[in-house]
Design a protein around this motif. Structure first.
Motif, mmCIF file in Angstrom:
data_model
loop_
_atom_site.group_PDB
_atom_site.id
_atom_site.type_symbol
_atom_site.label_atom_id
_atom_site.label_comp_id
_atom_site.label_asym_id
_atom_site.label_seq_id
_atom_site.Cartn_x
_atom_site.Cartn_y
_atom_site.Cartn_z
ATOM 1 N N SER A 200 0.843 -1.194 0.000
ATOM 2 C CA SER A 200 0.000 0.000 0.000
ATOM 3 C C SER A 200 0.878 1.244 0.000
ATOM 4 N N GLU A 201 0.363 2.293 -0.629
ATOM 5 C CA GLU A 201 1.068 3.578 -0.585
ATOM 6 C C GLU A 201 1.038 4.157 0.826
ATOM 7 N N ASN A 202 0.060 3.745 1.608
ATOM 8 C CA ASN A 202 -0.066 4.238 2.974
ATOM 9 C C ASN A 202 0.556 3.272 3.984
ATOM 10 N N PHE A 203 1.636 2.608 3.579
ATOM 11 C CA PHE A 203 2.234 1.598 4.453
ATOM 12 C C PHE A 203 2.702 2.133 5.808
ATOM 13 N N PRO A 204 3.167 3.411 5.916
ATOM 14 C CA PRO A 204 3.576 3.869 7.254
ATOM 15 C C PRO A 204 2.417 3.869 8.249
ATOM 16 N N GLU A 205 1.237 4.274 7.785
ATOM 17 C CA GLU A 205 0.074 4.316 8.674
ATOM 18 C C GLU A 205 -0.395 2.910 9.029
ATOM 19 N N ILE A 206 -0.338 2.019 8.043
ATOM 20 C CA ILE A 206 -0.735 0.624 8.292
ATOM 21 C C ILE A 206 0.247 -0.028 9.263
ATOM 22 N N LYS A 207 1.531 0.239 9.058
ATOM 23 C CA LYS A 207 2.557 -0.313 9.949
ATOM 24 C C LYS A 207 2.355 0.174 11.377
ATOM 25 N N ILE A 210 -0.553 -1.752 12.954
ATOM 26 C CA ILE A 210 -0.226 -3.131 13.302
ATOM 27 C C ILE A 210 0.647 -3.196 14.556
ATOM 28 N N THR A 211 1.658 -2.345 14.631
ATOM 29 C CA THR A 211 2.597 -2.403 15.743
ATOM 30 C C THR A 211 2.039 -1.790 17.027
ATOM 31 N N GLU A 212 1.246 -0.722 16.905
ATOM 32 C CA GLU A 212 0.797 -0.008 18.097
ATOM 33 C C GLU A 212 -0.612 -0.414 18.541
ATOM 34 N N THR A 213 -1.552 -0.469 17.607
ATOM 35 C CA THR A 213 -2.932 -0.787 17.984
ATOM 36 C C THR A 213 -3.159 -2.299 18.063
ATOM 37 N N ALA A 214 -2.764 -3.020 17.005
ATOM 38 C CA ALA A 214 -2.936 -4.472 17.001
ATOM 39 C C ALA A 214 -1.900 -5.173 17.875
ATOM 40 N N ASP A 215 -0.812 -4.469 18.199
ATOM 41 C CA ASP A 215 0.239 -5.001 19.067
ATOM 42 C C ASP A 215 0.856 -6.275 18.477
#
Length: 287
Positions: A200-207, A210-215
């Motif tokens: 995705s072009e929005n990979f920083p937001e997705i990352k 995943i790391t902060e909200t989904a843990d």
């Protein structure tokens, strides 16, 4: 010690569940679903042999073969299950047959026995019987484990043609398939995970999600589009099956054009899965 007690409890509970399914659904409907239990049903019809006694006596020489050819460690894991199962069959011998509908008996008996056998396997044991034969064939012949199992259970089900009519044997095959399915679901389904690759072009937001909200940990990979030749970033993460829907929805909310590939991961080991997370040491740094 605690793990051993847990294993013994699982094997005992599994043997009881299997014996209930055997006596209340399989025996009265003549369902020969493979294994020593299936052989006991066929010989009970042909020769009148007591099923629990046959299972016990049949396991004794097989356990000796297990000790000699498979080693002490395999023998120890097998001996308890192979003795407690026939005892449970004898203990539940007075149970009434729950249904005379052989189709229902094959399906629900398969579910109950498959669940019980799954508990035994989760207890790191087996009920002996043809399981020992399968291990011997696998070890001393070039046959793969699945083929050895098919041959062993196939011979037992084939004996059903001698004792019973064709319809009964076909129902027995249906029961065997049900048992196999339930065991597979128990051994892998409850721990089944998903490996997700996201472009995705929005990979920083997705990352960040995943790391902060989904843990969850995430790996960032450089990729090149085969058609455009453009460099992109791909995120890869492994999550439990229960987390998938939530993460998929979040990713699509961030970028509804995100390209996602989801693959089953039947077994995952490491921090966050088989081991607890250690936030001081196990910080997953994107590549």
């Amino acid at each position: 010690m605690q793990q051993k007690l847990k294993d013994f409890a699982l094997v005992t509970a599994g043997s009881i569940v299997m014996a209930i399914g055997f006596n209340s659904l399989f025996l009265g409907n003549n369902i020969v679903s493979g294994g020593v239990g299936g052989l006991a049903i066929a010989l009970n019809k042909l020769l009148g042999w007591n099923p629990s006694d046959f299972v016990l006596y049949c396991n004794i020489p097989l356990l000796i073969l297990c000790w000699v050819f498979l080693g002490k460690s395999v023998f120890i894991k097998t001996v308890y299950g192979s003795l407690v199962y026939p005892f449970c069959i004898k203990l539940t011998a007075g149970l009434p047959t729950l249904t005379d509908n052989i189709f229902l008996a094959a399906i629900f008996g398969g579910i109950i026995i498959g669940f019980g056998l799954g508990l035994v396997f989760l207890g790191n044991s087996s009920t002996g019987g043809t399981g020992i034969v399968i291990q011997l064939l696998h070890k001393y012949t070039p046959l793969p484990l699945s083929l050895a199992m098919s041959i062993s259970d196939g011979i037992v089900v084939g004996l059903g043609f001698i004792a019973f009519d064709t319809d009964t044997v076909m129902y027995s095959i249906l029961a065997l398939m049900t048992i196999t399915y339930v065991i597979n679901r128990m051994m892998s389904g409850t721990e089944s995970s998903r490996n997700i690759m996201i472009i995705s072009e929005n990979f920083p937001e997705i990352k960040k999600y995943i790391t902060e909200t989904a843990d969850r940990g995430v790996t960032e990979l450089p990729v090149v589009g085969g058609f455009t030749g453009k460099e992109k970033r791909m995120l890869m993460t492994t999550i439990s099956i229960h987390e998938f829907q939530k993460i998929e929805t979040a990713v699509l909310n961030i970028d509804q054009t995100a390209f996602m590939v989801v693959m089953p991961a039947s077994q995952v080991r490491g921090r966050g899965f088989s081991l607890q997370k250690n936030y001081d040491q196990d910080i997953l740094i994107p590549m």
